[in-house]
Scaffold this motif. Structure first.
Motif, PDB file in Angstrom:
ATOM      1  N   THR A  10       0.842  -1.202   0.000  1.00  0.00           N
ATOM      2  CA  THR A  10       0.000   0.000   0.000  1.00  0.00           C
ATOM      3  C   THR A  10       0.876   1.251   0.000  1.00  0.00           C
ATOM      4  N   GLY A  11       0.336   2.312  -0.602  1.00  0.00           N
ATOM      5  CA  GLY A  11       1.075   3.580  -0.692  1.00  0.00           C
ATOM      6  C   GLY A  11       2.386   3.398  -1.423  1.00  0.00           C
ATOM      7  N   ALA A  12       2.334   2.735  -2.585  1.00  0.00           N
ATOM      8  CA  ALA A  12       3.579   2.304  -3.234  1.00  0.00           C
ATOM      9  C   ALA A  12       3.910   3.076  -4.509  1.00  0.00           C
ATOM     10  N   ALA A  13       3.246   4.211  -4.752  1.00  0.00           N
ATOM     11  CA  ALA A  13       3.593   4.980  -5.958  1.00  0.00           C
ATOM     12  C   ALA A  13       4.793   5.889  -5.704  1.00  0.00           C
ATOM     13  N   ARG A  14       5.166   6.050  -4.420  1.00  0.00           N
ATOM     14  CA  ARG A  14       6.319   6.912  -4.115  1.00  0.00           C
ATOM     15  C   ARG A  14       6.895   6.549  -2.744  1.00  0.00           C
ATOM     16  N   GLY A  15       8.030   7.167  -2.419  1.00  0.00           N
ATOM     17  CA  GLY A  15       8.624   7.033  -1.087  1.00  0.00           C
ATOM     18  C   GLY A  15       9.023   5.612  -0.722  1.00  0.00           C
ATOM     19  N   ILE A  16       8.838   5.296   0.555  1.00  0.00           N
ATOM     20  CA  ILE A  16       9.253   3.988   1.074  1.00  0.00           C
ATOM     21  C   ILE A  16       8.463   2.862   0.404  1.00  0.00           C
TER      22      ILE A  16
ATOM     23  N   ILE B 173       2.237 -11.924   0.109  1.00  0.00           N
ATOM     24  CA  ILE B 173       2.890 -10.884   0.929  1.00  0.00           C
ATOM     25  C   ILE B 173       2.015  -9.631   0.894  1.00  0.00           C
ATOM     26  N   MET B 174       1.726  -9.062   2.065  1.00  0.00           N
ATOM     27  CA  MET B 174       1.010  -7.782   2.088  1.00  0.00           C
ATOM     28  C   MET B 174       1.782  -6.829   2.988  1.00  0.00           C
ATOM     29  N   VAL B 175       2.144  -5.689   2.436  1.00  0.00           N
ATOM     30  CA  VAL B 175       2.883  -4.694   3.204  1.00  0.00           C
ATOM     31  C   VAL B 175       1.990  -3.470   3.383  1.00  0.00           C
ATOM     32  N   ALA B 176       1.615  -3.183   4.639  1.00  0.00           N
ATOM     33  CA  ALA B 176       0.788  -2.003   4.935  1.00  0.00           C
ATOM     34  C   ALA B 176       1.741  -0.845   5.215  1.00  0.00           C
ATOM     35  N   ASN B 177       1.964  -0.038   4.198  1.00  0.00           N
ATOM     36  CA  ASN B 177       2.960   1.030   4.272  1.00  0.00           C
ATOM     37  C   ASN B 177       2.334   2.424   4.314  1.00  0.00           C
ATOM     38  N   SER B 178       1.092   2.568   3.818  1.00  0.00           N
ATOM     39  CA  SER B 178       0.496   3.910   3.702  1.00  0.00           C
ATOM     40  C   SER B 178       0.509   4.634   5.041  1.00  0.00           C
TER      41      SER B 178
END
Ligand code: NAP
Length: 279
Positions: A34-40, A118-123
């Motif tokens: 999640t939140g993977a269009a930029r940054g971390i 794999i699920m990464v909750a980054n947002s």
């Protein structure tokens, strides 16, 4: 191939079926970040693709060009992992705090990729202020994106992973969630909540082969920290044992470890990636 050579290749992480072709460590796996269009988040998506995973990228408000560039960069990262493997990348728009949008995103991803490993909750967002001045809405906005959003995504991911009897869930928290931070009571509360959420899910899902872990970054060079005053950045550099800010790729490396086979017996854990800022 001799038995000895076969065993040696397996031990070195190489594909035992051929002479030297490396076997990407996440080959055949599907990840959603999640939140993977930029940054971390983008660095995580690139790293998982480089390790051979097909990657679903979530975004909320990034513009189409940013999303398009992110897709291409993740595909390139995947193509370099192994000349013989082309990883698949797709992008899905969803606000992680919206149950319906997240439900649709997971449904679409499952129908296009067929599985989820794999699920990464980054947002995450910040709305910094001293607690005595903080509007209730600022507190709630941050909790809804950072904590509720991670819960909704983990719940959807767990449903798919339970059917497969395996999976990796990684939450991107923060050292603020472990130690607190003046001016960030909302953010620290949301990030501390992720630790309790991860440990509870680790207990609930462990018997089905699903691990749940947390990465807690320190001061990482992204849009989020570029918005902070220079003095804060300088102070973090001075206090960090490694005397520099972190890179998104360095957080991605830790996430990739939790996502890997090597971390199969690790669950409910928190790993600080902060260059020794909080020793
Ligand atoms: P960033 O550059 O500001 O990126 C934030 C990301 O979160 C963007 O991709 C954004 O997507 C996404 N996002 C925000 N609200 C969302 C929502 N409601 N639904 C879906 N996506 C949403 O921040 P970053 O530094 O890469 O941070 C990534 C994570 O690391 C965050 O959880 C942050 O708290 C954590 N972290 C960062 C640092 C640091 O020093 N940078 C330190 C500790 C922890 P769109 O742009 O598409 O809206």
């Amino acid at each position: 191939m001799t038995r000895e050579r076969h065993d040696a290749q397996v031990e070195m992480g190489l594909d035992a079926g051929s002479d030297v072709r490396p076997c990407p460590r996440l080959g055949g796996k599907v990840a959603l970040v999640t939140g993977a269009a930029r940054g971390i988040g983008l660095a995580i998506a690139q790293r998982l693709a480089a390790d051979g995973a097909d990657v679903a990228i979530n975004y909320r408000s990034s513009d189409p060009q940013v999303v398009g560039n992110a897709i291409v960069s993740v595909e390139c990262a995947g193509a370099r992992a192994d000349a013989g493997v082309v990883t698949k990348t797709r992008a899905y728009r969803a606000d992680v705090s919206d149950h319906e949008e997240v439900g649709r995103m997971f449904e679409q991803a499952m129908s296009e990729f067929g599985r989820l490993d794999i699920m990464v909750a980054n947002s995450g967002i910040t709305r910094d202020d001293l607690a005595v001045r903080m509007e209730t809405q600022s507190f709630m906005d941050v909790i809804e994106t950072n904590l509720l959003g991670a819960f909704i995504c983990a719940k959807e991911a767990a449903r798919a992973m339970l059917r497969q009897r395996s999976g990796r869930i990684v939450f991107v928290s923060s050292i603020a969630g472990l130690d607190g931070n003046a001016g960030q009571s909302n953010y620290a509360a949301s990030k501390a909540g992720l630790v309790g959420l991860a440990k509870s899910l680790a207990r609930e899902l462990g018997s089905r082969g699903i691990t749940v872990n947390v990465v807690a970054p320190g001061f990482i060079d992204t849009d989020m920290t570029r918005a902070l005053p220079d003095e804060m950045r300088d102070s973090c550099i001075a206090r960090a044992a490694l005397r520099r800010v972190g890179l998104p790729q360095e957080v991605a490396d830790a996430v990739a470890f939790f996502a890997s086979e090597e971390a199969r017996y690790i669950t409910g854990q928190v790993l600080r990636v902060d260059g020794g800022l909080t020793l």
